[in-house]
Design an enzyme around this catalytic site. Structure first.
Site, mmCIF file in Angstrom:
data_model
loop_
_atom_site.group_PDB
_atom_site.id
_atom_site.type_symbol
_atom_site.label_atom_id
_atom_site.label_comp_id
_atom_site.label_asym_id
_atom_site.label_seq_id
_atom_site.Cartn_x
_atom_site.Cartn_y
_atom_site.Cartn_z
ATOM 1 N N GLY A 14 0.841 -1.208 0.000
ATOM 2 C CA GLY A 14 0.000 0.000 0.000
ATOM 3 C C GLY A 14 0.872 1.252 0.000
ATOM 4 N N ASP A 77 7.941 5.471 8.464
ATOM 5 C CA ASP A 77 7.163 4.822 9.504
ATOM 6 C C ASP A 77 5.889 5.635 9.656
ATOM 7 O OD1 ASP A 77 7.418 2.501 11.266
ATOM 8 O OD2 ASP A 77 6.950 3.936 12.837
ATOM 9 N N LYS A 183 -6.863 10.644 -2.001
ATOM 10 C CA LYS A 183 -6.240 10.329 -0.700
ATOM 11 C C LYS A 183 -4.831 10.922 -0.652
ATOM 12 C CE LYS A 183 -4.360 6.795 2.312
ATOM 13 N NZ LYS A 183 -3.927 5.418 2.520
HETATM 14 P P1 ITT Z 1 7.282 -1.260 6.484
HETATM 15 O O1 ITT Z 1 7.800 -1.173 7.899
HETATM 16 O O2 ITT Z 1 7.885 -2.386 5.706
HETATM 17 O O3 ITT Z 1 7.347 0.046 5.755
HETATM 18 P P2 ITT Z 1 4.686 -1.632 7.767
HETATM 19 O O4 ITT Z 1 3.277 -1.768 7.268
HETATM 20 O O5 ITT Z 1 5.127 -2.625 8.832
HETATM 21 O O6 ITT Z 1 5.704 -1.639 6.516
HETATM 22 P P3 ITT Z 1 4.736 0.553 9.664
HETATM 23 O O7 ITT Z 1 5.423 -0.162 10.759
HETATM 24 O O8 ITT Z 1 5.092 1.971 9.364
HETATM 25 O O9 ITT Z 1 4.886 -0.177 8.262
HETATM 26 O O10 ITT Z 1 3.171 0.443 9.988
HETATM 27 C C1 ITT Z 1 2.288 1.269 9.356
HETATM 28 C C2 ITT Z 1 0.872 0.801 9.682
HETATM 29 O O11 ITT Z 1 0.066 1.937 9.997
HETATM 30 C C3 ITT Z 1 0.236 0.163 8.457
HETATM 31 O O12 ITT Z 1 0.512 -1.228 8.393
HETATM 32 C C4 ITT Z 1 -1.242 0.474 8.692
HETATM 33 O O13 ITT Z 1 -1.793 -0.429 9.611
HETATM 34 C C5 ITT Z 1 -1.170 1.858 9.332
HETATM 35 N N1 ITT Z 1 -1.191 2.909 8.293
HETATM 36 C C6 ITT Z 1 -0.183 3.743 7.957
HETATM 37 N N2 ITT Z 1 -0.534 4.538 6.940
HETATM 38 C C7 ITT Z 1 -1.791 4.193 6.612
HETATM 39 C C8 ITT Z 1 -2.692 4.626 5.640
HETATM 40 O O14 ITT Z 1 -2.365 5.538 4.742
HETATM 41 N N3 ITT Z 1 -3.899 4.068 5.605
HETATM 42 C C9 ITT Z 1 -4.250 3.119 6.486
HETATM 43 N N4 ITT Z 1 -3.451 2.625 7.424
HETATM 44 C C10 ITT Z 1 -2.224 3.155 7.494
#
Ligand code: ITT
Length: 231
Positions: A14, A77, A183
């Site tokens: 995403g 993050d 978005k």
């Molecule tokens: P990387 O560390 O590999 O980048 P990750 O998904 O584990 O991937 P994060 O630790 O930054 O990344 O977690 C971000 C989470 O926050 C993501 O998995 C979603 O659950 C939420 N999130 C962040 N941005 C979002 C968005 O634009 N829309 C919806 N949920 C979001």
């Protein structure tokens, strides 16, 4: 030869879609910026998150991968902070429903925790911190935020993560009900990426390596994009 490709260091598809879209068409020194992903150049490499803030995690991820990649590396993050939960899930957003987290379970947990909280008190924000690094040094950091409310039920099919329950009052839609370009225009990630884009555009014009030249700790380039409060 100088590595001109930018490594987008995330395992979240995403994020990849949204950041690619936000940086599309960007050229540096006359050449279109090529973005490569982890599976293309560093398959099988993973980094465990341990930080207590978005900044710490984004820096750690970006530095980790930039030590293994010769060009610019971008990591971010991000997460959802809910006011009535004292900022949770925050940096634990991806794994909020551990031990086997999924977007669906994360959403259900949030809705359960907020079940008795009335609409005006369901304030929340998304935060994104992007860190650009090169060869083990931070080049610049960019922060973006967007404020909204947690809906009472999921709505919409687009996006990822918590998008179906993040209600954006300015457009009267959840993020999952918005086309991705809409978005991106208002989201925490879109705002941070717009700052990154401007930084890269300026960097290419600066003769001696850009605005961060000589200040690779990134503090000088720390920049934030905050949203207007919800009406
Ligand atoms: P990387 O560390 O590999 O980048 P990750 O998904 O584990 O991937 P994060 O630790 O930054 O990344 O977690 C971000 C989470 O926050 C993501 O998995 C979603 O659950 C939420 N999130 C962040 N941005 C979002 C968005 O634009 N829309 C919806 N949920 C979001």
């Amino acid at each position: 030869m100088t590595e001109r490709r930018l490594l987008l260091a995330t395992g979240n598809p995403g994020k990849v879609r949204e950041i690619r879209r936000a940086l599309q068409g960007l050229s540096i020194d006359g050449a279109l910026l090529e973005i490569v992903g982890l599976p293309d150049v560093l398959p099988g490499l993973a980094h465990a998150e341990r930080g207590r803030t978005f900044e710490q995690n984004a820096r750690a991820k970006s530095l980790f991968y930039s030590r293994r990649w010769p060009g610019l590396t971008l990591a971010e993050d991000s997460g959802l902070e809910i006011e009535s939960l004292d900022g949770a899930p925050g940096v634990r957003s991806a794994r909020f429903s551990a031990p086997r987290p999924s977007d669906g379970k994360n959403i259900r947990k949030v809705l359960r925790l907020l079940k008795d909280i009335p609409a005006p008190a369901r304030r929340a924000r998304f935060v994104c911190v992007m860190v650009l690094a090169e060869r083990g040094r931070v080049v610049a950091e960019f922060r973006g935020e967007v404020r909204g409310r947690i809906a009472t039920a999921p709505r919409g099919e687009s996006g990822f993560g918590y998008d179906p329950i993040f209600y954006y009052p300015h457009l009267r839609r959840t993020f999952a009900e918005l086309p991705s370009e809409v978005k991106n225009a208002v989201s925490h990630r879109g705002r941070a990426a717009a700052r990154l884009r401007r930084f890269l555009e300026k960097k290419k014009k600066a003769p001696s390596g850009g605005p961060a030249a000589g200040r690779p700790d990134g503090a000088s380039a720390l920049t934030s994009a905050r949203s207007r409060p919800p009406r």
